[in-house]
Design an enzyme around this catalytic site. Structure first.
Site, PDB file in Angstrom:
ATOM      1  N   ARG A 174     -17.444  -4.106  11.128  1.00 50.46           N
ATOM      2  CA  ARG A 174     -16.165  -3.385  10.998  1.00 50.46           C
ATOM      3  C   ARG A 174     -16.385  -1.915  11.272  1.00 50.46           C
ATOM      4  O   ARG A 174     -17.101  -1.238  10.535  1.00 50.46           O
ATOM      5  CB  ARG A 174     -15.598  -3.583   9.585  1.00 50.46           C
ATOM      6  CG  ARG A 174     -14.794  -4.846   9.461  1.00 50.46           C
ATOM      7  CD  ARG A 174     -14.245  -5.017   8.076  1.00 50.46           C
ATOM      8  NE  ARG A 174     -13.388  -3.921   7.635  1.00 50.46           N
ATOM      9  CZ  ARG A 174     -12.665  -3.952   6.527  1.00 50.46           C
ATOM     10  NH1 ARG A 174     -12.695  -5.019   5.752  1.00 50.46           N
ATOM     11  NH2 ARG A 174     -11.913  -2.925   6.191  1.00 50.46           N
ATOM     12  N   ARG A 178      -9.926   6.909   4.414  1.00 49.09           N
ATOM     13  CA  ARG A 178      -9.240   5.754   3.801  1.00 49.09           C
ATOM     14  C   ARG A 178      -9.001   6.009   2.319  1.00 49.09           C
ATOM     15  O   ARG A 178      -7.941   5.678   1.782  1.00 49.09           O
ATOM     16  CB  ARG A 178     -10.074   4.486   3.996  1.00 49.09           C
ATOM     17  CG  ARG A 178     -10.036   3.996   5.434  1.00 49.09           C
ATOM     18  CD  ARG A 178     -11.200   3.101   5.782  1.00 49.09           C
ATOM     19  NE  ARG A 178     -11.229   1.863   5.024  1.00 49.09           N
ATOM     20  CZ  ARG A 178     -12.271   1.049   4.992  1.00 49.09           C
ATOM     21  NH1 ARG A 178     -13.382   1.345   5.666  1.00 49.09           N
ATOM     22  NH2 ARG A 178     -12.229  -0.063   4.296  1.00 49.09           N
ATOM     23  N   ARG A 234       0.818  -1.216   0.000  1.00 52.90           N
ATOM     24  CA  ARG A 234       0.000   0.000   0.000  1.00 52.90           C
ATOM     25  C   ARG A 234       0.850   1.263   0.000  1.00 52.90           C
ATOM     26  O   ARG A 234       0.310   2.360   0.012  1.00 52.90           O
ATOM     27  CB  ARG A 234      -0.904   0.015   1.226  1.00 52.90           C
ATOM     28  CG  ARG A 234      -2.348  -0.443   0.940  1.00 52.90           C
ATOM     29  CD  ARG A 234      -3.064  -0.514   2.277  1.00 52.90           C
ATOM     30  NE  ARG A 234      -4.491  -0.356   2.205  1.00 52.90           N
ATOM     31  CZ  ARG A 234      -5.353  -1.365   2.240  1.00 52.90           C
ATOM     32  NH1 ARG A 234      -4.940  -2.600   2.248  1.00 52.90           N
ATOM     33  NH2 ARG A 234      -6.646  -1.122   2.245  1.00 52.90           N
TER      34      ARG A 234
HETATM   35  P1  B4P Z   1      -8.565  -3.868   3.989  1.00 52.53           P
HETATM   36  O1  B4P Z   1      -9.000  -5.002   4.808  1.00 52.53           O
HETATM   37  O2  B4P Z   1      -7.579  -4.166   2.902  1.00 52.53           O
HETATM   38  O3  B4P Z   1      -9.920  -3.193   3.501  1.00 52.53           O
HETATM   39  P2  B4P Z   1     -10.536  -2.699   2.151  1.00 52.53           P
HETATM   40  O4  B4P Z   1      -9.493  -2.116   1.267  1.00 52.53           O
HETATM   41  O5  B4P Z   1     -11.667  -1.866   2.575  1.00 52.53           O
HETATM   42  O6  B4P Z   1     -11.174  -4.001   1.550  1.00 52.53           O
HETATM   43  P3  B4P Z   1     -11.510  -4.514   0.125  1.00 52.53           P
HETATM   44  O7  B4P Z   1     -11.190  -3.537  -0.952  1.00 52.53           O
HETATM   45  O8  B4P Z   1     -10.823  -5.828   0.053  1.00 52.53           O
HETATM   46  O9  B4P Z   1     -13.073  -4.737   0.248  1.00 52.53           O
HETATM   47  P4  B4P Z   1     -14.033  -5.274  -0.923  1.00 52.53           P
HETATM   48  O10 B4P Z   1     -13.957  -4.242  -1.995  1.00 52.53           O
HETATM   49  O11 B4P Z   1     -13.774  -6.679  -1.293  1.00 52.53           O
HETATM   50  O12 B4P Z   1      -7.891  -2.703   4.879  1.00 52.53           O
HETATM   51  C1  B4P Z   1      -8.507  -2.203   6.071  1.00 52.53           C
HETATM   52  C2  B4P Z   1      -7.526  -1.274   6.823  1.00 52.53           C
HETATM   53  O13 B4P Z   1      -6.359  -2.025   7.266  1.00 52.53           O
HETATM   54  C3  B4P Z   1      -6.921  -0.119   6.012  1.00 52.53           C
HETATM   55  O14 B4P Z   1      -7.764   1.019   6.007  1.00 52.53           O
HETATM   56  C4  B4P Z   1      -5.586   0.132   6.789  1.00 52.53           C
HETATM   57  O15 B4P Z   1      -5.805   0.890   7.949  1.00 52.53           O
HETATM   58  C5  B4P Z   1      -5.155  -1.256   7.215  1.00 52.53           C
HETATM   59  N1  B4P Z   1      -4.222  -1.888   6.255  1.00 52.53           N
HETATM   60  C6  B4P Z   1      -4.476  -3.008   5.512  1.00 52.53           C
HETATM   61  N2  B4P Z   1      -3.400  -3.322   4.739  1.00 52.53           N
HETATM   62  C7  B4P Z   1      -2.457  -2.371   5.004  1.00 52.53           C
HETATM   63  C8  B4P Z   1      -1.147  -2.126   4.494  1.00 52.53           C
HETATM   64  N3  B4P Z   1      -0.591  -2.926   3.564  1.00 52.53           N
HETATM   65  N4  B4P Z   1      -0.452  -1.054   4.959  1.00 52.53           N
HETATM   66  C9  B4P Z   1      -0.967  -0.243   5.897  1.00 52.53           C
HETATM   67  N5  B4P Z   1      -2.221  -0.412   6.409  1.00 52.53           N
HETATM   68  C10 B4P Z   1      -2.968  -1.461   5.974  1.00 52.53           C
HETATM   69  O16 B4P Z   1     -15.453  -5.207  -0.320  1.00 52.53           O
HETATM   70  C11 B4P Z   1     -16.182  -4.026  -0.108  1.00 52.53           C
HETATM   71  C12 B4P Z   1     -17.667  -4.275  -0.238  1.00 52.53           C
HETATM   72  O17 B4P Z   1     -18.018  -4.170  -1.612  1.00 52.53           O
HETATM   73  C13 B4P Z   1     -18.144  -5.650   0.219  1.00 52.53           C
HETATM   74  O18 B4P Z   1     -19.294  -5.483   0.992  1.00 52.53           O
HETATM   75  C14 B4P Z   1     -18.452  -6.388  -1.070  1.00 52.53           C
HETATM   76  O19 B4P Z   1     -19.521  -7.298  -0.919  1.00 52.53           O
HETATM   77  C15 B4P Z   1     -18.855  -5.260  -2.004  1.00 52.53           C
HETATM   78  N6  B4P Z   1     -18.563  -5.546  -3.405  1.00 52.53           N
HETATM   79  C16 B4P Z   1     -17.439  -6.131  -3.891  1.00 52.53           C
HETATM   80  N7  B4P Z   1     -17.532  -6.236  -5.237  1.00 52.53           N
HETATM   81  C17 B4P Z   1     -18.732  -5.695  -5.605  1.00 52.53           C
HETATM   82  C18 B4P Z   1     -19.396  -5.499  -6.863  1.00 52.53           C
HETATM   83  N8  B4P Z   1     -18.858  -5.888  -8.024  1.00 52.53           N
HETATM   84  N9  B4P Z   1     -20.592  -4.889  -6.880  1.00 52.53           N
HETATM   85  C19 B4P Z   1     -21.167  -4.490  -5.712  1.00 52.53           C
HETATM   86  N10 B4P Z   1     -20.592  -4.656  -4.476  1.00 52.53           N
HETATM   87  C20 B4P Z   1     -19.391  -5.248  -4.438  1.00 52.53           C
END
Ligand code: B4P
Length: 196
Positions: free
Chosen positions: A138, A150, A93
């Protein structure tokens, strides 16, 4: 030493579908899923000191310090010496994380084959995350101010990571809106180019 591995990074802003698509990719391609978000949440659930430190950043929508996540990824890879490849989800990231990952993979005799980036409009990201917050428990998904923070962190610190892999010709950008299955087909089309 890993031989003939396939290592993929799934990239994109929060809510772009990385976690959702990762679940499908690991089943089809037999890769080991390494999600830094999941690893951090599991540290928080176990109330470790690493988890408690990470939580202070995550609750504000900020990135956790590089050294914390790099150390976590190193030990997760060391625990999986027989993996035929890794799917990195939510990592790297920052450019510093990307440099560290490159070095880690060189140590293991392998490298990143491709970064796939999912493109989704900001209004759609916010809608998806607020919607997930209704059921996920969450805390970082229930507050729109935190969600916007974010996205801001992504634009300020993470988006530049794409350039790192573009410069190595290992980068593809795909439309991340539409049905989950359609997006999965697009991703498979891209992965299969590297496997054929
Ligand atoms: P993550 O757990 O990585 O969270 P995210 O980016 O929100 O998740 P993701 O992008 O995977 O979610 P998705 O779209 O699948 O990080 C959380 C926190 O951890 C960060 O803010 C940071 O603080 C920390 N962190 C993590 N990694 C780090 C790093 N490397 N360095 C520093 N800090 C770090 O899902 C979202 C929603 O969309 C779901 O409900 C899903 O059902 C829906 N969805 C998905 N595809 C869809 C579609 N095609 N149409 C409609 N809805 C859809």
């Amino acid at each position: 030493m890993f031989l003939l591995m396939f290592n993929l990074i799934l990239f994109g802003p929060p809510g772009s579908g990385k976690g959702t698509q990762s679940e499908k990719i690991i089943v089809r391609y037999g890769l080991k899923h390494l999600s830094t978000g999941d690893l951090l949440r599991s540290e928080i659930a176990s109330s470790t000191s690493l988890g408690m430190e990470a939580k202070t950043f995550m609750d504000k929508g900020q990135l956790v310090p590089d050294q914390v996540v790099i150390g976590m990824i190193r030990s997760a890879m060391d625990k999986n010496p027989d993996a035929k490849g890794f799917l990195f989800d939510g990592f790297p990231r920052t450019v510093a994380q990307a440099d560290a990952l490159d070095k880690l993979l060189v140590e293991k005799g392998t490298s990143i084959n491709s970064m796939i980036s999912l493109v989704v409009r900001e209004e759609e990201l916010i809608k998806r995350l607020l919607n997930r917050g209704l059921t996920s428990g969450r805390s970082d998904d229930t507050n729109e101010t935190v969600i916007r923070a974010r996205i801001e962190e992504y634009l300020n610190k993470t988006a530049a990571v794409a350039g790192h892999y573009q410069a190595q010709n290992r980068f593809a950008e795909l439309e991340g809106e539409g049905s989950i299955d359609d997006i999965f087909q697009r991703i498979c089309g891209e992965i299969d180019k590297h496997l054929s």
